[in-house]
Each structure stands twice: as structure tokens, then as C-alpha cells.
Design a protein around this motif. Structure first.
Motif, PDB file in Angstrom:
ATOM      1  N   ALA A 204       0.812  -1.221   0.000  1.00  0.00           N
ATOM      2  CA  ALA A 204       0.000   0.000   0.000  1.00  0.00           C
ATOM      3  C   ALA A 204       0.841   1.265   0.000  1.00  0.00           C
ATOM      4  O   ALA A 204       0.294   2.370  -0.115  1.00  0.00           O
ATOM      5  CB  ALA A 204      -0.939   0.007   1.209  1.00  0.00           C
ATOM      6  N   TYR A 205       2.157   1.140   0.113  1.00  0.00           N
ATOM      7  CA  TYR A 205       3.016   2.331   0.114  1.00  0.00           C
ATOM      8  C   TYR A 205       2.785   3.168  -1.140  1.00  0.00           C
ATOM      9  O   TYR A 205       2.805   4.405  -1.084  1.00  0.00           O
ATOM     10  CB  TYR A 205       4.483   1.916   0.216  1.00  0.00           C
ATOM     11  N   ARG A 206       2.575   2.521  -2.268  1.00  0.00           N
ATOM     12  CA  ARG A 206       2.412   3.252  -3.525  1.00  0.00           C
ATOM     13  C   ARG A 206       1.153   4.121  -3.531  1.00  0.00           C
ATOM     14  O   ARG A 206       1.008   5.002  -4.393  1.00  0.00           O
ATOM     15  CB  ARG A 206       2.377   2.284  -4.704  1.00  0.00           C
ATOM     16  N   GLU A 207       0.219   3.872  -2.605  1.00  0.00           N
ATOM     17  CA  GLU A 207      -0.994   4.691  -2.531  1.00  0.00           C
ATOM     18  C   GLU A 207      -0.745   6.033  -1.851  1.00  0.00           C
ATOM     19  O   GLU A 207      -1.566   6.943  -1.952  1.00  0.00           O
ATOM     20  CB  GLU A 207      -2.085   3.955  -1.749  1.00  0.00           C
ATOM     21  N   LEU A 208       0.375   6.155  -1.143  1.00  0.00           N
ATOM     22  CA  LEU A 208       0.601   7.339  -0.324  1.00  0.00           C
ATOM     23  C   LEU A 208       1.074   8.519  -1.165  1.00  0.00           C
ATOM     24  O   LEU A 208       2.022   8.389  -1.936  1.00  0.00           O
ATOM     25  CB  LEU A 208       1.647   7.042   0.754  1.00  0.00           C
TER      26      LEU A 208
END
Length: 494
Positions: A204-208
Motif C-alpha cells: 500500500a506504500y504506492r498509494e501514499l
């Protein structure tokens, strides 16, 4: 989380200003139940007797409109966060965040896919479960002078453990980076079950949004004193790989004579810790401190590509300083650092080996030229990063080799910025030379002479130019044509 909290009476835990007390009195008069929450409670328990810089208040039993009315009698109310049930009160230079307990209804994908609904009837236990870590879920009742602990936060605070409160932690993956930030500030570590949850959130890091990522790294730079602990927390959480320029340093060996502390990643954390101490001793804050701390963190990223283990067993990393500029820039850009800050850190990375092997005080000319190469960073910032490098070697730590450099920089007036080019285009015009790009080689030669100490003021520059004209050097420079070399401050050539 259990229904009834553990209550610990701590009279006078939080030193409140007169405005803070007026705020609490106004809320109670309107029928609300205010609790101090978040960092002000945590920090008061960690450092008793300090007045908190930020005071956050959560109000139960009072709807938003009457809350606004009650606060308006105390100071100016900013309702920009009303949609999230958060108000800001300002009076006399003080700011307070005042919120209502709220519920979040999933309405879309990602960390922004929630609709916030204020719910004054929410029990404090449920509100505490919305917070990230147990040590941040502690509440303080300023009337009863009690700490309310619904999830073991007091024990976790004493143990330095970051443990998530509930499964709601997973709703915002930024909380993993917040944990790393708390590790950097306080030396905390993730609880095993929280580390496991963080690892499941790694994709989910890429959503930040990058600006939120930078918000946490900025706090590491501005407040971190245990940056090595932040690296350990990121590794434990399975998130270090999101920062490949740092992750690649794990396991990269170093010559044990100079670096008995271990691999390059270990050294980078220790160097950043040492640089933070030096920056604090120098009174640095904000971006200035961040340049030093993050500069020390990335100063050796070039070793990932330039470390060699020779046939005789020696470990070398020749050229790693220059090779580190590109990965340092990639890391800083990736975490959202502002371009101006990146422009200050990368020359420090490139020049951090300059003082190695130089005994005693360097010549003034050498220091003047270093100041130019470092700009817009300063000799002082460079010196602190180099000091962190040499103090971050465990048992092999040593004194800062750049102290003499910084002293010379002060003496010759280039500690804060390189010297301004003293020769002017009008000086060449006064000798009958038409303005144009042919001035550039002359200005370059003048800059070199100035840094060598040939002159120290404008009158001296004019005299130097006259001598150059008399012995034929000026005509030779003018005949060379334009040069690609940059002049300080975009100095005019015409």
C-alpha cells in the motif's frame, strides 16, 4: 480493547497555559467533556514538567455547532477542518486542535476512501481505538487529573514499544512511516504483531501521496535523534525496500580498521544519530537541521556501487563520494524533499571526503574553493555531516577532521556563503573592452586569483586587472572566448 480503562492519577501532568485552561473551561461550561489526547499526553509522561508545544483536545458529548460557539468566546476559530470534525483555536500566538470523536465509513479505495462522520456520543474507548499506537491513545482528564489507558499504552510507553491499537491501524498505511518517525524521535520499536501487520501493508506504500511521505521524513530530519532505530523499524516492518538507495547499503562491507561498527547501513544510521547531536549542539532547527541529519544518512550511498573486496582482503570504496550524488538525489526526490533542500544535501555528499588525509589547517584558498563547490550548502553544514561520519563508527569513532576547515572559513568570511566575485564587468569596460561573452575567461581567472588571495576587495581586483592587462594575460583571456564554467551568483560577463 477492554471497556473500562486503567486509570492512573497524575496530578499536574500537563503544564497548561492560561489559554488552554480557558479553552477547557469553555467546553465544560457548554456541556462537553474535554480530554487531552495524543502527543501532549505522551510527551508529558516521557518528559514531566515540560510545557507541551502542541495541545490536542478531544471533546465528547457536545455537537460541532455548540462546540464552535463555545470556542469562539475564547479565541479565533478556524473551521477549515470541519469536514473532518477538527477545529483550530487561535489566541495570543497559541494554536490548539480541537476535535470531536468520529467514525469513518469506507467509501472508496485507498487511504482517502473514507467519509468522516462526527459522533459526540462515541465512547472514549472507541475513540482511543481509532488512534495509531497504544502510547498515542492515552487520554488525560484535566479535571480528575487521571490518565485513561484503554489498551496498555502506559506499559508500552515505558517499554518503548509501538503497538497498534486495533485493526483500524491498517486503514492508513502512512502509520507505518509514523512509527518509523517515532522510532527516530524516541528510540521506539515495533511490537512483533504490529511489525507483522506493517509487512502486510507494504504494497500500500504506492498509494501514499509523496507530500505525506515527506511529512514523516521531514520530522525525522527536524526531530530525529535515533535515526538508526528508524532504519531498524523500517526493516522490521518490511518497508526499507521502498527506499532502495538505503536498502542497498545493508550487508555492504567496510574496512574494519576504519569502520568496526559493521556494514554501511549500520554506519549510516550511527552517522545520522551523531550528526543530529552535533546539529542540536549547534542550535540548528528546521531545514538546517534536516540538511545535516539527512545529509549524514545518505553521505555513503555511493558505497553500494563502489565498494570492492580486493584479492588481499582489503575493502575499498574509491570514488564513492561522487558516485553517491545521484542515488542521494533519487532517494530525496522519492521521499518528496523540496528541491532547495536536495540542492543543499547533494554537494555535501560529493565533498564529504575532502578533509580526509589533510593534516592540520588547510590553506585559505582550498577552503574558499570548497565553499563554492558546496553552495548552496555551507561549510558549517558540511562540517557537521563530516563530524557525524567520523563519530558514527562505533568503537572506531574519532574527532571531526573538519574543525580546522570551519575555523579557516570563519576567518576568511566564507562560513555562510562563498565570497562574491569582486571584479566587475564595468572594470573591463573602463579599459575599453566591449561587453560580451568574451568576458567569461577573464572573470574565471579573476575568481581563481581572488580565491588564491591575490586581492580581497574591489580596489585590489582593479589593480590585479591592470597588472593582467600590462603583462598581456588580459588579451589572451579575451581571445579565448566563452567558458562553460559557472560563475558565483550568475556574475555578469558584460
Amino acid at each position: 480493547m477492554t471497556g473500562a480503562p486503567v486509570r492512573q492519577r497524575v496530578p499536574g501532568l500537563v503544564d497548561l497555559s492560561a489559554t488552554a485552561r480557558a479553552l477547557l473551561d469553555a467546553v465544560r461550561a457548554a456541556g462537553g467533556r474535554p480530554y487531552l489526547v495524543g502527543g501532549s499526553v505522551r510527551d508529558a509522561l516521557l518528559h514531566p514538567g515540560r510545557r507541551p508545544k502542541d495541545v490536542d483536545v478531544e471533546v465528547f458529548g457536545l455537537a460541532l455547532d455548540p462546540l464552535v460557539e463555545s470556542l469562539s468566546a475564547v479565541g479565533q476559530v478556524d473551521e477549515v477542518g470541519r469536514a473532518f470534525a477538527v477545529l483550530k483555536l487561535r489566541r495570543g500566538g497559541e494554536d490548539f486542535d480541537v476535535s470531536l470523536p468520529r467514525t469513518e465509513v469506507k467509501s472508496g479505495p485507498g487511504h482517502t476512501g473514507f467519509t468522516v462522520v462526527a459522533d459526540p456520543a462515541t465512547p472514549p474507548r472507541v475513540a482511543a481505538g481509532r488512534r495509531d499506537f497504544t502510547l498515542n491513545a492515552l487520554m488525560y482528564d484535566p479535571v480528575a487529573e487521571e490518565v485513561l489507558d484503554f489498551s496498555g499504552g502506559l506499559a508500552d510507553l515505558r517499554a518503548g514499544v509501538l503497538r497498534h491499537t486495533t485493526a483500524a491501524f491498517a486503514e492508513d498505511p502512512l502509520r507505518v512511516l509514523r512509527g518509523a518517525q517515532f522510532a527516530a524521535r524516541f528510540g521506539f520499536r515495533f511490537a512483533p504483531e504490529t511489525a507483522a501487520l506493517c509487512r502486510s501493508l507494504a504494497p500500500a506504500y504506492r498509494e501514499l501521496p509523496t507530500e505525506r511521505v515527506w511529512g514523516e521524513w521531514r520530522k525525522i530530519g527536524e526531530k530525529g535523534v535515533h535515526v538508526g532505530a528508524a532504519l531498524a523499524a523500517l526493516d522490521d516492518a518490511g518497508w526499507l525496500g521502498h527506499f532502495p538507495q538505503l536498502a542497498r547499503l545493508a550487508g555492504v562491507p567496510q574496512d574494519p580498521r576504519w569502520h568496526p561498527e559493521g556494514d554501511v547501513l549500520t554506519h549510516s544510521g550511527l552517522a545520522a544519530d551523531a550528526a543530529a547531536r552535533l546539529a542540536d549542539a549547534a542550535g540548528m532547527t528546521g531545514d538546517d537541521r534536516t540538511v545535516v541529519v539527512l545529509g549524514a544518512l545518505v553521505h555513503d550511498v555511493g558505497k553500494a556501487s563502489h565498494t570492492q573486496v580486493r584479492a588481499d582482503g582489503r575493502i575499498t570504496s574509491y570514488g564513492h563520494a561522487g558516485a553517491g550524488v545521484s542515488p542521494a538525489e533519487e532517494f530525496l526526490s522519492g521521499i518528496g524533499a523540496p528541491p532547495g533542500l536536495i540542492a543543499r544535501i547533494t554537494p555535501i555528499v560529493r565533498e564529504h571526503m575532502v578533509a580526509t588525509g589533510v593534516e592540520g589547517r588547510p590553506r585559505a584558498a582550498v577552503v574558499r574553493r570548497l565553499a563554492r563547490r558546496l553552495a548552496p550548502a555551507t561549510i558549517g553544514e558540511w562540517s557537521l555531516v563530516c563530524g557525524g561520519d567520523h563519530a558514527g563508527r562505533g568503537a572506531g569513532s574519532g574527532p571531526n577532521p573538519t574543525i580546522g576547515w570551519a575555523e579557516v572559513a570563519e576567518e576568511v568570511g566564507v562560513a555562510e556563503r562563498p565570497g562574491k566575485l569582486l571584479l566587475r564587468g564595468t572594470d573591463l569596460m573602463a579599459l575599453g573592452h566591449s561587453p560580451g561573452p568574451q568576458y567569461a575567461p577573464v572573470m574565471t581567472a579573476a575568481l581563481d586569483a581572488q580565491d588564491d588571495g591575490a586581492f580581497t576587495d574591489h580596489a585590489g581586483a582593479v589593480e590585479w586587472l591592470a597588472m593582467a592587462a600590462a603583462d598581456g594575460r588580459l588579451d589572451a583571456w579575451l581571445a579565448q572566448g566563452p567558458t562553460d564554467r559557472a560563475l558565483p551568483g550568475g556574475a555578469p560577463t558584460g
